[in-house]
Design a protein around this motif. Structure first.
Motif, PDB file in Angstrom:
ATOM      1  N   ALA A 141       0.836  -1.200   0.000  1.00 52.65           N
ATOM      2  CA  ALA A 141       0.000   0.000   0.000  1.00 52.65           C
ATOM      3  C   ALA A 141       0.872   1.253   0.000  1.00 52.65           C
ATOM      4  CB  ALA A 141      -0.926  -0.004   1.221  1.00 52.65           C
ATOM      5  N   LEU A 142       1.961   1.216   0.776  1.00 51.48           N
ATOM      6  CA  LEU A 142       2.873   2.368   0.787  1.00 51.48           C
ATOM      7  C   LEU A 142       3.491   2.566  -0.594  1.00 51.48           C
ATOM      8  CD1 LEU A 142       4.733   2.168   4.213  1.00 51.48           C
ATOM      9  CD2 LEU A 142       3.420   4.088   3.322  1.00 51.48           C
ATOM     10  N   GLU A 143       3.774   1.445  -1.255  1.00 55.88           N
ATOM     11  CA  GLU A 143       4.370   1.547  -2.578  1.00 55.88           C
ATOM     12  C   GLU A 143       3.390   2.173  -3.574  1.00 55.88           C
ATOM     13  OE1 GLU A 143       6.782  -1.783  -3.246  1.00 55.88           O
ATOM     14  OE2 GLU A 143       6.769  -1.550  -5.427  1.00 55.88           O
ATOM     15  N   GLN A 144       2.118   1.806  -3.426  1.00 59.59           N
ATOM     16  CA  GLN A 144       1.104   2.384  -4.328  1.00 59.59           C
ATOM     17  C   GLN A 144       1.051   3.904  -4.247  1.00 59.59           C
ATOM     18  OE1 GLN A 144      -2.886   0.870  -4.809  1.00 59.59           O
ATOM     19  NE2 GLN A 144      -2.311  -0.905  -3.579  1.00 59.59           N
ATOM     20  N   VAL A 145       1.322   4.447  -3.045  1.00 59.18           N
ATOM     21  CA  VAL A 145       1.280   5.901  -2.918  1.00 59.18           C
ATOM     22  C   VAL A 145       2.682   6.500  -3.016  1.00 59.18           C
ATOM     23  CG1 VAL A 145      -0.796   5.840  -1.502  1.00 59.18           C
ATOM     24  CG2 VAL A 145       1.434   5.870  -0.398  1.00 59.18           C
ATOM     25  N   GLY A 146       3.666   5.673  -3.391  1.00 53.68           N
ATOM     26  CA  GLY A 146       5.005   6.185  -3.637  1.00 53.68           C
ATOM     27  C   GLY A 146       5.799   6.498  -2.394  1.00 53.68           C
ATOM     28  N   LEU A 147       5.508   5.791  -1.310  1.00 54.95           N
ATOM     29  CA  LEU A 147       6.216   6.092  -0.059  1.00 54.95           C
ATOM     30  C   LEU A 147       7.012   4.898   0.459  1.00 54.95           C
ATOM     31  CD1 LEU A 147       3.790   8.240   2.111  1.00 54.95           C
ATOM     32  CD2 LEU A 147       5.790   8.972   0.845  1.00 54.95           C
ATOM     33  N   ALA A 148       7.258   3.906  -0.398  1.00 54.89           N
ATOM     34  CA  ALA A 148       7.933   2.697   0.073  1.00 54.89           C
ATOM     35  C   ALA A 148       9.281   3.030   0.708  1.00 54.89           C
ATOM     36  CB  ALA A 148       8.119   1.725  -1.094  1.00 54.89           C
ATOM     37  N   ASP A 149       9.956   4.062   0.168  1.00 54.10           N
ATOM     38  CA  ASP A 149      11.279   4.417   0.706  1.00 54.10           C
ATOM     39  C   ASP A 149      11.207   4.969   2.119  1.00 54.10           C
ATOM     40  OD1 ASP A 149      12.197   3.691  -1.707  1.00 54.10           O
ATOM     41  OD2 ASP A 149      12.462   5.741  -2.488  1.00 54.10           O
ATOM     42  N   LEU A 150      10.052   5.521   2.473  1.00 49.45           N
ATOM     43  CA  LEU A 150       9.945   6.202   3.764  1.00 49.45           C
ATOM     44  C   LEU A 150       9.214   5.348   4.799  1.00 49.45           C
ATOM     45  CD1 LEU A 150       9.072   9.788   2.500  1.00 49.45           C
ATOM     46  CD2 LEU A 150      11.286   8.873   3.148  1.00 49.45           C
ATOM     47  N   ALA A 151       9.110   4.037   4.536  1.00 49.77           N
ATOM     48  CA  ALA A 151       8.320   3.172   5.412  1.00 49.77           C
ATOM     49  C   ALA A 151       8.787   3.240   6.863  1.00 49.77           C
ATOM     50  CB  ALA A 151       8.384   1.729   4.916  1.00 49.77           C
ATOM     51  N   ASP A 152      10.086   3.387   7.070  1.00 52.88           N
ATOM     52  CA  ASP A 152      10.616   3.350   8.434  1.00 52.88           C
ATOM     53  C   ASP A 152      10.785   4.733   9.046  1.00 52.88           C
ATOM     54  OD1 ASP A 152      10.731   0.640   8.813  1.00 52.88           O
ATOM     55  OD2 ASP A 152      12.598   0.463   7.676  1.00 52.88           O
ATOM     56  N   ARG A 153      10.300   5.764   8.366  1.00 51.91           N
ATOM     57  CA  ARG A 153      10.467   7.107   8.917  1.00 51.91           C
ATOM     58  C   ARG A 153       9.380   7.390   9.948  1.00 51.91           C
ATOM     59  NH1 ARG A 153      12.199  12.220   5.647  1.00 51.91           N
ATOM     60  NH2 ARG A 153      13.789  10.738   5.037  1.00 51.91           N
ATOM     61  N   GLN A 154       9.763   8.090  11.010  1.00 50.91           N
ATOM     62  CA  GLN A 154       8.771   8.489  12.013  1.00 50.91           C
ATOM     63  C   GLN A 154       7.772   9.428  11.358  1.00 50.91           C
ATOM     64  OE1 GLN A 154       8.515  11.494  14.443  1.00 50.91           O
ATOM     65  NE2 GLN A 154       6.825  10.372  15.344  1.00 50.91           N
ATOM     66  N   ILE A 155       6.493   9.248  11.648  1.00 46.26           N
ATOM     67  CA  ILE A 155       5.467   9.986  10.912  1.00 46.26           C
ATOM     68  C   ILE A 155       5.565  11.488  11.127  1.00 46.26           C
ATOM     69  CG2 ILE A 155       3.773   8.145  10.662  1.00 46.26           C
ATOM     70  CD1 ILE A 155       2.478   9.166  13.234  1.00 46.26           C
ATOM     71  N   GLY A 156       6.095  11.910  12.291  1.00 45.41           N
ATOM     72  CA  GLY A 156       6.221  13.334  12.548  1.00 45.41           C
ATOM     73  C   GLY A 156       7.263  13.995  11.658  1.00 45.41           C
ATOM     74  N   ARG A 157       8.141  13.199  11.051  1.00 46.48           N
ATOM     75  CA  ARG A 157       9.189  13.773  10.226  1.00 46.48           C
ATOM     76  C   ARG A 157       8.840  13.703   8.743  1.00 46.48           C
ATOM     77  NH1 ARG A 157      14.764  12.124  11.614  1.00 46.48           N
ATOM     78  NH2 ARG A 157      15.228  13.887  12.907  1.00 46.48           N
ATOM     79  N   LEU A 158       7.604  13.346   8.446  1.00 50.26           N
ATOM     80  CA  LEU A 158       7.141  13.380   7.059  1.00 50.26           C
ATOM     81  C   LEU A 158       6.532  14.745   6.781  1.00 50.26           C
ATOM     82  CD1 LEU A 158       5.312   9.935   7.011  1.00 50.26           C
ATOM     83  CD2 LEU A 158       7.499  10.443   5.953  1.00 50.26           C
ATOM     84  N   SER A 159       6.547  15.151   5.516  1.00 48.02           N
ATOM     85  CA  SER A 159       5.897  16.410   5.164  1.00 48.02           C
ATOM     86  C   SER A 159       4.381  16.215   5.209  1.00 48.02           C
ATOM     87  CB  SER A 159       6.324  16.832   3.766  1.00 48.02           C
ATOM     88  OG  SER A 159       5.723  15.978   2.814  1.00 48.02           O
ATOM     89  N   GLY A 160       3.646  17.310   5.161  1.00 50.64           N
ATOM     90  CA  GLY A 160       2.189  17.235   5.207  1.00 50.64           C
ATOM     91  C   GLY A 160       1.628  16.350   4.099  1.00 50.64           C
ATOM     92  N   GLY A 161       2.158  16.531   2.891  1.00 50.76           N
ATOM     93  CA  GLY A 161       1.670  15.727   1.772  1.00 50.76           C
ATOM     94  C   GLY A 161       1.988  14.256   1.952  1.00 50.76           C
TER      95      GLY A 161
END
Lengths: 461, 251
Positions: B122-142
């Motif tokens: 599912a993460l790959e479908q939205v193009g976020l597979a690379d960021l799977a292990d990133r803490q959610i607070g350190r992701l951008s709003g988008g």
């Protein structure tokens, strides 16, 4: 050496701390911290009434089980009162908690002063429940603490997923069909159990701190929930043991205060020193960023001074520039610019002589990167249709430092080449007074006095 | 017999205290991509939340695929507003997406590999597979919005109710999200999304519900998303700029 009694107290307090740290982590994440406080305070009338009842029946009012049963009942009543008050939406939860907490506590204090007049019940020493007296802990109390710790850790592990889902996004959990209400109930039950279990050791006034401090500390140290649970439980146990030890050696100290102070010291240390979220590392990072930004401004000014003198990009480093000219270009005082030059000289990025500098090869490379980042942003903004060149320059000044080289490459049309500045360079180019190109062009020619490099002697610096 | 609508709402009325927010809404969502549009305070989020039983309604009911929600929970996915959760929560992007697989898991123990893989997919479908292990607070709003989308996708539902999936995301993210939604709809599922930007309604969506406390108009874009209906939904509150945008979008 530690006596048997001291060891029992140490073990008991550590186990209670372990239980509180584990449950506290979820209490904190679910926003139930104040509820724990309400439970603690609401327990007092229950304890006192239980002692009165036992005494009137001719039992031993010092026996712990009936007192704790009274505490549980009163604590649950307190929680239910809070929920009843908030249900209609008339009273917000924080106000409801404050009302219940203080009313139950006041009732408990009133009952307590009454109970002192009843000879049998007065011996129960109920006052110890307010501030805690771990020294009174016996081996079977420590066993109880161990049982409670095992139970709460086990329940938290079994419910781990449910608790995590309910804490993060209760609405989403509900839509998926997870019963958030039941999970919340289990969490509240755990809070009541560990809060009441902690009454004897820490006291009802401070038991909330034992739930919240380890969890809040752990939160500063990690962003993985399993790790957070482990750290919180360990810190709770450590604070419990340290507090008990402190009050064993210094018998004047109430255990509750010592335990909570130990927890507060951990929290303060984490708040100051936590690698990612601590105040000190954050301040250091901020200072480092500011220094780096100022450095790159200086280096860029030095590079652009070369360009303005006609040296052209890529051939910089072969001219000497007066520090005064750089100060004027950036709007810095000469003394400040001189200090910066001294600093950059120490870092080996510029060579200095007689109030003039030139870039060392390393300095030139750093300056080229800074210039490239700056122009990449500037040209990008202009490419987007910005017409205010001075504004683009000022904006680029602010954002260029966070720009990695790869990003600059993506922004630039010809990645390998260093583009020409879209505006004239020199003093005034950075200030809003000279918005027209003609003005700053003249200023450039007048103020940048750049002379050829004096042979090899510069390398000696 | 025709297949029942993914979502059918009848006589739904919702109030907060004394203030009635939704009046007697009766609406059937057709399969496909549907927008719920209306001014601020029109009750758009409330409609979704009441349909899902997250807030009590005074009257009326919502049926999903002709049944009560309790019977078809695994066919209904929900994407709440991004601002509704604490993004400082100790979790990684993958942790959050895995949460929507919880109903399929045992209560204890680690997340099974099959479920992890589904979440990663599912993460790959939205193009976020690379960021799977990133803490959610350190992701951008988008990126956070896309994590929510991935969590919804991982639920593997037949109908998704989305509360402002495009809120506060940049243009590129918006395009990425709409592409994902189109793929979802192309695979025979339905999406109902609360949407704010009138100008993109005709290009993004097949159907629309115009809401302003009451259901003002509903149906295909062509029949329901008329300047007249928009004006009625927005009343005096549609300012000149929005009006221009709305008409521009219709052209």
């Amino acid at each position: 050496m530690l006596g048997y009694n001291t060891l029992v107290v140490l073990a008991g307090c550590a186990l209670l701390g372990l239980a509180c740290g584990t449950v506290g982590a979820f209490a904190l994440l679910r926003g139930r911290a104040l509820m724990a406080d309400a439970v603690g305070h609401a327990a007092l009338p229950g304890v006192v009434l239980a002692a009165m009842l036992v005494a009137s029946l001719g039992g031993n009012p010092r026996a712990l089980p009936p007192l704790l049963a009274g505490a549980v009942i009163a604590g649950v009543l307190g929680v239910l009162s809070v929920q009843a008050l908030t249900r209609g939406g008339r009273i917000r939860e924080d106000a409801a908690i404050a009302i219940v907490l203080s009313s139950f506590y006041a009732l408990g204090v009133a009952l307590l002063s009454h109970v002192q007049t009843i000879p049998q019940a007065a011996q129960a020493g109920l006052g110890k429940f307010i501030l805690g007296q771990a020294a009174a802990m016996r081996a079977e109390d420590a066993l109880w603490a161990g049982g409670i710790a095992a139970f709460s850790v086990l329940l938290c592990l079994i419910l781990f997923q449910r608790l995590r889902a309910a804490c993060f996004d209760p609405d989403h959990a509900r839509v998926m069909g997870l019963s958030v209400a039941r999970t919340d109930l289990a969490l509240l039950g755990l809070i009541v159990i560990v809060a009441v279990a902690g009454l004897q050791a820490v006291g009802l006034v401070l038991v909330v701190a034992l739930l919240i401090l380890p969890a809040a500390t752990a939160r500063l140290l990690t962003h993985r929930l399993p790790v957070l649970l482990l750290v919180s439980a360990s810190l709770g146990a450590l604070a419990g043991a340290l507090g008990a030890a402190a009050s064993a050696f210094e018998s004047e100290w109430p255990t509750g205060a010592a335990v909570v102070l130990a927890g507060a010291i951990f929290f303060t240390l984490a708040l100051l020193l936590a690698p990612e979220r601590g105040l000190l590392p954050e301040a250091l990072r901020r200072i480092h960023r500011r220094i780096a930004a100022t450095e790159s401004h200086f280096l860029r000014a030095a590079w652009e001074a070369q360009e303005a003198a006609g040296a052209g990009p890529g051939t910089a480093g072969d001219r000497w520039t007066p520090i005064a000219a750089l100060a004027a270009a950036r709007g810095w005082s000469e003394a400040y610019a001189a200090r910066l030059a001294l600093w950059l000289g120490l870092r080996g990025l510029v060579a200095r002589a007689e109030g003039e500098i030139h870039l060392t090869p390393r300095g030139a490379a750093a300056a080229r990167r800074a210039v490239r980042a700056h122009r990449a942003v500037e040209l990008h903004l202009l490419g987007l249709g910005a017409t205010d060149i001075a504004g683009a320059d000022r904006l680029a000044d602010l954002v260029e430092h966070g720009l990695p080289a790869e990003m600059a490459t993506r922004l630039l049309a010809e990645p390998s080449a260093l583009p020409q500045s879209p505006h004239a360079l020199g003093p005034g180019a950075f200030s809003s007074q000279a918005d027209t190109l003609g003005d700053s062009e003249n200023a450039t020619r007048q103020n940048f006095i750049v002379r050829p490099l004096r042979g090899r002697e510069a390398d000696g610096h | 017999m025709t297949t029942p609508a993914p979502l059918a709402i009848t006589h739904l009325t919702v109030a907060y205290g004394d203030k009635t927010v939704l009046w007697d809404i009766t609406w059937q969502a057709a399969p496909g991509l549907t927008a719920i549009v209306g001014p601020n305070g029109a009750g758009k989020s409330t409609l979704l939340r009441a349909a899902l039983g997250l807030i009590p309604s005074i009257a009326g009911e919502a049926r999903f695929f002709g049944r009560g929600l309790a019977e078809v929970r695994n066919r209904v996915g929900y994407l709440p507003q991004r601002a509704s959760v604490d993004w400082d929560f100790p979790a990684t992007a993958l942790d959050v997406v895995c949460m929507s697989r919880y109903p399929r898991m045992r209560w204890w123990g680690r997340v099974p590999k099959a479920e992890r893989d589904a979440a990663l997919g599912a993460l790959e479908q939205v193009g976020l597979a690379d960021l799977a292990d990133r803490q959610i607070g350190r992701l951008s709003g988008g990126q956070q919005q896309r994590v929510f989308l991935a969590r919804a996708l991982a639920q593997d539902a037949d109908l998704y109710l989305m509360d402002e999936p495009f809120a506060a995301v940049d243009a590129a993210t918006e395009q990425a999200i709409i592409a994902v939604l189109r793929r979802v709809v192309a695979s025979g599922r339905s999406v109902i999304a609360v949407h704010h930007d009138l100008s993109t309604v005709p290009s993004y969506f097949d159907q629309v519900l115009l809401l302003n406390g009451r259901a003002v108009a509903a149906g295909s874009i062509k029949s329901a998303f008329t300047p007249d209906a928009i004006a009625r939904a927005y009343g005096g509150r549609l300012n000149v700029l929005e009006q221009a945008v709305a008409e521009g979008g219709l052209r």
